[in-house]
Design a protein around this motif. Structure first.
Motif, mmCIF file in Angstrom:
data_model
loop_
_atom_site.group_PDB
_atom_site.id
_atom_site.type_symbol
_atom_site.label_atom_id
_atom_site.label_comp_id
_atom_site.label_asym_id
_atom_site.label_seq_id
_atom_site.Cartn_x
_atom_site.Cartn_y
_atom_site.Cartn_z
ATOM 1 N N PRO A 68 48.074 -25.378 -18.953
ATOM 2 C CA PRO A 68 47.707 -24.105 -19.576
ATOM 3 C C PRO A 68 47.689 -22.981 -18.548
ATOM 4 O O PRO A 68 47.508 -23.197 -17.350
ATOM 5 C CB PRO A 68 46.288 -24.358 -20.099
ATOM 6 N N GLY A 69 47.841 -21.764 -19.058
ATOM 7 C CA GLY A 69 47.508 -20.589 -18.276
ATOM 8 C C GLY A 69 46.051 -20.247 -18.540
ATOM 9 O O GLY A 69 45.266 -21.092 -18.973
ATOM 10 N N ALA A 70 45.680 -19.011 -18.274
ATOM 11 C CA ALA A 70 44.301 -18.576 -18.531
ATOM 12 C C ALA A 70 43.987 -18.759 -20.018
ATOM 13 O O ALA A 70 44.698 -18.251 -20.878
ATOM 14 C CB ALA A 70 44.134 -17.125 -18.131
ATOM 15 N N THR A 71 42.939 -19.513 -20.290
ATOM 16 C CA THR A 71 42.573 -19.859 -21.658
ATOM 17 C C THR A 71 41.094 -19.558 -21.864
ATOM 18 O O THR A 71 40.268 -19.843 -20.986
ATOM 19 C CB THR A 71 42.841 -21.348 -21.932
ATOM 20 N N SER A 72 40.752 -19.014 -22.998
ATOM 21 C CA SER A 72 39.379 -18.595 -23.262
ATOM 22 C C SER A 72 38.495 -19.797 -23.583
ATOM 23 O O SER A 72 38.207 -20.101 -24.736
ATOM 24 C CB SER A 72 39.356 -17.598 -24.428
ATOM 25 N N THR A 73 38.093 -20.500 -22.526
ATOM 26 C CA THR A 73 37.223 -21.658 -22.652
ATOM 27 C C THR A 73 35.875 -21.350 -22.004
ATOM 28 O O THR A 73 35.790 -20.485 -21.124
ATOM 29 C CB THR A 73 37.822 -22.886 -21.952
ATOM 30 N N PRO A 74 34.809 -22.059 -22.400
ATOM 31 C CA PRO A 74 33.520 -21.855 -21.738
ATOM 32 C C PRO A 74 33.602 -22.053 -20.229
ATOM 33 O O PRO A 74 32.951 -21.336 -19.461
ATOM 34 C CB PRO A 74 32.628 -22.913 -22.402
ATOM 35 N N GLY A 75 34.416 -23.028 -19.788
ATOM 36 C CA GLY A 75 34.541 -23.283 -18.361
ATOM 37 C C GLY A 75 35.080 -22.080 -17.611
ATOM 38 O O GLY A 75 34.527 -21.680 -16.570
ATOM 39 N N LEU A 76 36.167 -21.488 -18.105
ATOM 40 C CA LEU A 76 36.743 -20.322 -17.432
ATOM 41 C C LEU A 76 35.811 -19.118 -17.537
ATOM 42 O O LEU A 76 35.594 -18.404 -16.545
ATOM 43 C CB LEU A 76 38.101 -19.972 -18.043
ATOM 44 N N LEU A 77 35.248 -18.884 -18.702
ATOM 45 C CA LEU A 77 34.382 -17.724 -18.879
ATOM 46 C C LEU A 77 33.148 -17.810 -17.995
ATOM 47 O O LEU A 77 32.728 -16.810 -17.397
ATOM 48 C CB LEU A 77 33.979 -17.596 -20.359
ATOM 49 N N ASP A 78 32.558 -19.004 -17.876
ATOM 50 C CA ASP A 78 31.393 -19.175 -17.010
ATOM 51 C C ASP A 78 31.765 -18.963 -15.546
ATOM 52 O O ASP A 78 31.006 -18.360 -14.774
ATOM 53 C CB ASP A 78 30.782 -20.561 -17.194
ATOM 54 N N LEU A 79 32.934 -19.480 -15.148
ATOM 55 C CA LEU A 79 33.388 -19.323 -13.770
ATOM 56 C C LEU A 79 33.583 -17.850 -13.430
ATOM 57 O O LEU A 79 33.134 -17.371 -12.382
ATOM 58 C CB LEU A 79 34.689 -20.092 -13.553
ATOM 59 N N LEU A 80 34.237 -17.121 -14.317
ATOM 60 C CA LEU A 80 34.468 -15.700 -14.070
ATOM 61 C C LEU A 80 33.174 -14.905 -14.133
ATOM 62 O O LEU A 80 32.983 -13.945 -13.383
ATOM 63 C CB LEU A 80 35.473 -15.155 -15.088
ATOM 64 N N ASP A 81 32.276 -15.318 -15.017
ATOM 65 C CA ASP A 81 30.989 -14.626 -15.137
ATOM 66 C C ASP A 81 30.189 -14.730 -13.843
ATOM 67 O O ASP A 81 29.453 -13.803 -13.482
ATOM 68 C CB ASP A 81 30.199 -15.207 -16.309
ATOM 69 N N SER A 82 30.355 -15.839 -13.132
ATOM 70 C CA SER A 82 29.613 -16.034 -11.878
ATOM 71 C C SER A 82 30.042 -15.042 -10.801
ATOM 72 O O SER A 82 29.317 -14.805 -9.835
ATOM 73 C CB SER A 82 29.810 -17.473 -11.366
ATOM 74 N N THR A 83 31.229 -14.458 -10.969
ATOM 75 C CA THR A 83 31.720 -13.480 -9.987
ATOM 76 C C THR A 83 31.239 -12.066 -10.304
ATOM 77 O O THR A 83 31.314 -11.177 -9.446
ATOM 78 C CB THR A 83 33.261 -13.454 -9.962
ATOM 79 N N GLY A 84 30.780 -11.860 -11.537
ATOM 80 C CA GLY A 84 30.378 -10.526 -11.953
ATOM 81 C C GLY A 84 31.536 -9.655 -12.394
ATOM 82 O O GLY A 84 31.359 -8.471 -12.685
ATOM 83 N N PHE A 85 32.731 -10.240 -12.451
ATOM 84 C CA PHE A 85 33.926 -9.462 -12.807
ATOM 85 C C PHE A 85 34.704 -10.135 -13.939
ATOM 86 O O PHE A 85 35.934 -10.109 -13.964
ATOM 87 C CB PHE A 85 34.840 -9.303 -11.586
ATOM 88 N N GLN A 86 33.985 -10.730 -14.905
ATOM 89 C CA GLN A 86 34.659 -11.462 -15.969
ATOM 90 C C GLN A 86 35.616 -10.571 -16.755
ATOM 91 O O GLN A 86 36.777 -10.929 -16.974
ATOM 92 C CB GLN A 86 33.632 -12.077 -16.926
ATOM 93 N N THR A 87 35.142 -9.399 -17.172
ATOM 94 C CA THR A 87 35.972 -8.514 -17.994
ATOM 95 C C THR A 87 37.224 -8.077 -17.250
ATOM 96 O O THR A 87 38.338 -8.114 -17.791
ATOM 97 C CB THR A 87 35.169 -7.270 -18.418
#
Length: 255
Positions: A186-205
């Motif tokens: 897969p490429g970037a996929t809207s999963t809880p795993g990816l969203l949580d990982l990006l959220d930890s950076t503070g730059f999810q959006t």
């Protein structure tokens, strides 16, 4: 995203999907059951597994386990063998990773990521092999990161490159067995795993917008879209495929 209507492409088949308590694994489990399969799902957190079972509804058994631990894999396969004695589909989907740039990579992160994604995938397949027969399908979850350079994601990316070679090498090892093995990337996929990982950076959006801007289709994927490709690899529709990699990435790694 719209879903294809239920069918019988996996009628009577038995499947194991690791890491199926959320995201791509859960979406695939739902799709496999809708297509007639009995599905075993695994994950490390019982509460999420219970919720996943409730969402799937029928023809599913959840087994808690960490694929990086051999004893947990032995337990998973003992449950399957006792109830069904065989597998037709083995979807080694469980994986993990953290964002750490070169210079800040820790030994603990390296061991955890390689332990799950490489060691865990290897022994998930090796220990499941005795339950597979001619015509069975092994699916490994890869990633576009295995083919591209990704900032602060080199450890995870290296594990997915290893998974890609597993399929190539195991296709040779399995020659004559009638068992096929392929990679779903897969490429970037809207999963809880990816969203949580990006959220930890503070730059999810911002990160999600960056993925969308980079992909020719102009958006991130949905788990159900990846599940549709998993269904193809699990079914007899892919009967003349082995050692291959299918990208479901909106074109991200194709340009």
């Amino acid at each position: 995203m719209s879903n294809t209507q239920n069918g019988n492409r996996l009628q009577g088949k038995v499947a194991l999907i690791t890491g199926a308590n959320s995201g791509i694994g859960l979406a695939s489990a739902k799709r496999f059951v809708a297509e007639g399969a009995y599905v075993y799902i695994t994950g490390r957190r019982q509460e999420q597994l219970d919720q996943a079972m409730a969402e799937i509804g029928e023809n599913v058994t959840a087994i808690r386990g960490d694929i990086s631990k051999i004893a947990d894999l032995d337990h998973i396969y003992s449950v399957i063998k006792a109830k069904h004695e065989h597998l037709d589909i083995l979807f080694a989907n469980a994986g993990s990773g953290n964002l750490e740039p070169l210079g800040k990579i820790t030994e603990a992160d390296f061991d955890q990521t390689f332990g799950v994604n490489v060691k865990g995938t290897l022994f998930t397949v090796q220990k499941g092999l005795p339950l597979l027969k001619s015509g069975s399908s092994i699916i490994l979850t890869g990633s576009t990161t295995g083919s591209k350079g990704t900032a602060a994601f080199s450890v995870y990316s290296a594990t997915k490159a290893a998974v890609r070679n597993f399929a190539r090498s195991w296709a040779v090892d399995l020659k004559g067995s009638g068992i096929r093995v392929n990679v779903l990337s897969p490429g970037a996929t809207s999963t809880p795993g990816l969203l949580d990982l990006l959220d930890s950076t503070g730059f999810q959006t911002q990160a999600l917008q960056g993925f969308s801007d980079t992909a020719p289709l102009g958006r991130v994927g949905a788990p159900e879209e990846i599940a549709s490709a998993a269904l193809f690899l699990a079914s007899d529709d892919s009967s003349y495929m082995t050692g291959s990699e299918i990208f479901v990435d909106g074109g991200l790694a194709q340009i």
